[in-house]
Design an enzyme around this catalytic site. Structure first.
Site, PDB file in Angstrom:
ATOM      1  N   HIS A  99       0.842  -1.198   0.000  1.00 33.28           N
ATOM      2  CA  HIS A  99       0.000   0.000   0.000  1.00 33.28           C
ATOM      3  C   HIS A  99       0.873   1.243   0.000  1.00 33.28           C
ATOM      4  CE1 HIS A  99       0.709  -1.232   4.180  1.00 33.28           C
ATOM      5  NE2 HIS A  99       0.662   0.048   4.499  1.00 33.28           N
ATOM      6  N   HIS A 101       0.820   5.185   1.053  1.00 35.91           N
ATOM      7  CA  HIS A 101       0.129   6.256   1.784  1.00 35.91           C
ATOM      8  C   HIS A 101       0.247   7.545   0.989  1.00 35.91           C
ATOM      9  CE1 HIS A 101      -0.015   4.329   5.889  1.00 35.91           C
ATOM     10  NE2 HIS A 101       0.991   3.631   5.396  1.00 35.91           N
TER      11      HIS A 101
HETATM   12  P1  AMP Z   1       1.399   0.654   7.479  1.00 32.97           P
HETATM   13  O1  AMP Z   1       1.676   0.907   8.937  1.00 32.97           O
HETATM   14  O2  AMP Z   1       2.281   1.424   6.544  1.00 32.97           O
HETATM   15  O3  AMP Z   1       1.376  -0.823   7.181  1.00 32.97           O
HETATM   16  O4  AMP Z   1      -0.061   1.229   7.222  1.00 32.97           O
HETATM   17  C1  AMP Z   1      -1.223   0.515   7.412  1.00 32.97           C
HETATM   18  C2  AMP Z   1      -2.345   1.500   7.418  1.00 32.97           C
HETATM   19  O5  AMP Z   1      -3.559   0.811   7.223  1.00 32.97           O
HETATM   20  C3  AMP Z   1      -2.487   2.300   8.716  1.00 32.97           C
HETATM   21  O6  AMP Z   1      -2.321   3.677   8.447  1.00 32.97           O
HETATM   22  C4  AMP Z   1      -3.904   1.971   9.183  1.00 32.97           C
HETATM   23  O7  AMP Z   1      -4.557   3.055   9.762  1.00 32.97           O
HETATM   24  C5  AMP Z   1      -4.570   1.527   7.896  1.00 32.97           C
HETATM   25  N1  AMP Z   1      -5.718   0.656   8.081  1.00 32.97           N
HETATM   26  C6  AMP Z   1      -5.781  -0.479   8.817  1.00 32.97           C
HETATM   27  N2  AMP Z   1      -7.004  -1.013   8.750  1.00 32.97           N
HETATM   28  C7  AMP Z   1      -7.736  -0.220   7.919  1.00 32.97           C
HETATM   29  C8  AMP Z   1      -9.094  -0.232   7.436  1.00 32.97           C
HETATM   30  N3  AMP Z   1      -9.960  -1.190   7.794  1.00 32.97           N
HETATM   31  N4  AMP Z   1      -9.492   0.760   6.612  1.00 32.97           N
HETATM   32  C9  AMP Z   1      -8.642   1.735   6.242  1.00 32.97           C
HETATM   33  N5  AMP Z   1      -7.359   1.804   6.661  1.00 32.97           N
HETATM   34  C10 AMP Z   1      -6.910   0.851   7.491  1.00 32.97           C
END
Ligand code: AMP
Length: 136
Positions: A99, A101
């Site tokens: 993903h 950001h």
């Molecule tokens: P990372 O720490 O780079 O792996 O980012 C994962 C991101 O996914 C975090 O910013 C979370 O807030 C986001 N996240 C986790 N669950 C969900 C969800 N159900 N919907 C939207 N974002 C999510």
């Protein structure tokens, strides 16, 4: 194997605020908005992270991230944008599904800060550079 949370979003098992979707890519608002409009762009197919994603799909994900960043500036009033992808736990990855950001920036000191401190120990830059260069 248990599906990760983003595979569940792709499959419609968990709701999201969808921003964009085509056959390969999905973009939606991050559930924890570090700034207003914080978005995630993912491949629909599961790849663990940026490093293991085939280049065609990786490029499509970044195309959408770029467009969202442009919209943040044009329509949300952002003054800048951070584009970030964490690979592996040590780098802050918490969801094991590639993903990107897209984090709009409005003020200097807000929810997100990326601190890059130069190391003080002596690094062997010629050897480091050669190692990377030889393997590119
Ligand atoms: P990372 O720490 O780079 O792996 O980012 C994962 C991101 O996914 C975090 O910013 C979370 O807030 C986001 N996240 C986790 N669950 C969900 C969800 N159900 N919907 C939207 N974002 C999510």
């Amino acid at each position: 194997m248990e599906k990760d949370v983003f595979c569940k979003i792709v499959d419609g098992e968990i709701p999201c605020y969808k921003l964009f979707e085509d056959s390969d890519v999905l973009a939606f608002l991050d559930i924890a908005q570090v700034t207003k409009g914080h978005a995630l762009v993912i491949p629909k197919k599961h790849y663990d992270n940026f490093l293991s994603t085939p280049d065609k799909i990786m490029h499509k994900v970044f195309d959408v991230a770029q467009r969202i960043g442009q919209i943040d500036i044009q329509f949300l009033g952002a003054k800048g944008v951070n584009i970030l992808t964490n690979c592996y736990e040590i780098a802050g990855q918490t969801v094991n599904h590639f993903h990107v950001h897209v984090i709009p920036r409005y003020e200097k000191h807000e929810g997100f800060a990326l601190e890059m401190k130069a190391q003080t120990n002596n690094l062997n830059l010629p050897v480091i550079a050669q190692t990377i260069k030889d393997n590119l």
